[in-house]
Design an enzyme around this catalytic site. Structure first.
Site, short mmCIF file in Angstrom:
data_model
loop_
_atom_site.label_atom_id
_atom_site.label_comp_id
_atom_site.label_asym_id
_atom_site.label_seq_id
_atom_site.Cartn_x
_atom_site.Cartn_y
_atom_site.Cartn_z
N ALA A 172 -5.55 8.82 -1.11
CA ALA A 172 -5.64 7.37 -1.32
C ALA A 172 -4.25 6.78 -1.27
CB ALA A 172 -6.32 7.06 -2.64
N SER A 182 -2.86 4.60 2.03
CA SER A 182 -3.20 3.32 2.64
C SER A 182 -4.59 2.87 2.20
CB SER A 182 -3.15 3.44 4.17
OG SER A 182 -1.84 3.76 4.61
N ILE A 235 5.35 9.24 -6.35
CA ILE A 235 5.75 8.31 -7.39
C ILE A 235 7.28 8.29 -7.52
CG2 ILE A 235 5.49 7.66 -9.81
CD1 ILE A 235 2.93 7.52 -7.95
N ARG A 253 7.33 -6.34 -1.22
CA ARG A 253 7.68 -5.91 0.14
C ARG A 253 8.88 -6.62 0.73
NH1 ARG A 253 1.36 -5.40 1.66
NH2 ARG A 253 1.14 -3.16 1.24
N GLY A 268 29.19 13.04 18.27
CA GLY A 268 28.97 14.26 17.50
C GLY A 268 29.28 14.09 16.03
N GLU A 280 5.50 1.52 0.22
CA GLU A 280 4.94 0.18 -0.06
C GLU A 280 4.12 -0.34 1.11
OE1 GLU A 280 6.77 -2.71 -2.38
OE2 GLU A 280 8.14 -1.32 -3.38
N THR A 294 2.67 1.50 4.93
CA THR A 294 3.27 1.88 6.21
C THR A 294 3.34 0.67 7.14
OG1 THR A 294 1.17 2.44 7.28
CG2 THR A 294 2.24 4.19 6.00
#
Length: 379
Positions: free
Chosen positions: A129, A131, A156, A241, A340, A363, A365
């Site tokens: 659980a 998305s 978390i 967000r 490099g 938070e 995808t």
């Protein structure tokens, strides 16, 4: 609505940049290398009272507007994304309390968060659980004046560090997303961390699996009403967000600044790399995308300030999605500009690139953000 910083915000930004370079940057590489919480950086933030920024003034905070909070997160992330998230996560954990909690909960917990005495985590995701929040299996059963919560939460942030965990669990499993409720759980009530993840980036911020095995929580620590947890969770993420977008902008800006300095110092074919048009154009493109992302983040944050209860879903999703995609692209180009050397841990751009990746994932995808944006357009 304006997206230009005020004089006060600009002065704050300049002061914070000096502070971050002097007090935060020196600890960033070690926190990443050792994968340990950056306590020295956190304590420096406490000295400057940064944890208070997102807490209302009536509960001991600074009550700063969201644009100013975005400036803070950007400047921290410019030198250490892990430290930036230590400021983000307690705000995320407390947003449900700020917007939905009882007066008792606010007065009990918010002042300790504002002072930095306590930290908070946000426990929504589970193994199946992420998305699909409605698929969560964590249960909260009413038992007299308490709820008994059983379940395991994954991914978390601040696991094992936080003093409180904002936990979402089903009080009515048959009701789907309408059966989810929100609780504020103190760590010493029986919250356990069963493992910590060994992550690609953001290594100074612990991420773990949190287990609640019949943890008893007072009914007074229910946040909002029973069955309102899904709404609270989505409302909270809509408002957090844009600050993830600010974190992404800060990471990108840190990469640009370091790459620009490197191009001035490094020479090839008898001249500084900064004189080569192909590299100048790469840097210009990086700067343009980052400035566009910053403006979108400021717009989303301004909307939160103008209408705290309004619909922010689409603009918040745009800010987070565009800024994080930009950070990933910009940091990848920064590694390329260093050649490099960019691929080694002697220079910070590879850390910026690793840190940028998570902003596309947590938070929500960026695939989910695009779903939210398209739904807003198409109805």
């Amino acid at each position: 609505m304006t997206f230009v910083l005020t004089d006060v915000q600009r002065e704050f930004q300049q002061m914070l940049r000096r502070f971050c370079e002097e007090r935060i940057a020196p600890h960033a590489a070690e926190a990443d290398r050792s994968s340990t919480f950056p306590w020295k950086s956190f304590e420096a933030c406490r000295e400057l009272e940064l944890p208070a920024m997102g807490v209302p003034a009536e509960y001991g905070g600074a009550g700063a507007d969201h644009v100013t909070q975005a400036v803070m997160i950007e400047e921290l992330a410019r030198v250490c994304a892990s430290t930036a998230v230590t400021m983000l996560i307690s705000k995320l954990g407390m947003l449900p309390v700020i917007n939905w909690g009882s007066e008792e909960l606010k007065r009990k917990y918010l002042p300790r968060i504002a002072s930095g005495e306590a930290q908070a985590s946000y426990c929504l995701s589970e193994a199946d659980a992420g998305s699909d929040v409605a698929a969560m299996s964590a249960r909260a059963v009413r038992d007299g004046d308490s709820y008994v919560i059983t379940g395991t939460k994954y991914w978390i942030t601040n696991a094992g560090i936080s003093d409180t965990y904002t936990v979402f669990a089903k009080t009515d499993p048959a009701a789907g997303h309408r059966g989810i409720s929100c609780f504020l759980v103190e760590a010493d009530w029986g919250v356990k961390v069963s493992k910590h993840e060994d992550k690609l980036g953001l290594r100074g911020s612990p991420t773990g699996e949190v287990v609640l095995d019949e943890v008893r929580v007072p009914a007074a620590n229910l946040v909002g009403d029973e069955g309102r947890g899904f709404h609270i969770a989505m409302h909270t993420l809509d408002r957090s967000r844009p600050t993830i977008g600010a974190q992404a902008v800060g990471i990108a800006q840190g990469a640009i600044d370091f790459a620009a300095g490197y191009l001035h110092q490094r020479r090839a074919f008898g001249q500084p790399l900064a004189d080569f048009q192909a590299l100048r154009f790469m840097l210009a493109e990086m700067a343009m995308r980052t400035e566009a992302a910053r403006t979108l983040v400021y717009r989303a944050c301004s909307l939160v300030d103008e209408d705290p209860t309004g619909d922010l879903g689409s603009v918040g999703a745009m800010a987070k999605c565009f800024a994080s995609d930009t950070a990933m692209s910009v940091t990848t180009d920064a590694v390329q500009l260093l050649g490099g050397y960019g691929y080694t841990k002697d220079f910070p751009v590879e850390r910026f690139m690793r840190d940028a990746k998570i902003t596309q994932i947590y938070e929500g995808t960026n695939q989910i953000q695009r779903v939210v944006i398209a739904k807003s357009i198409l109805g």
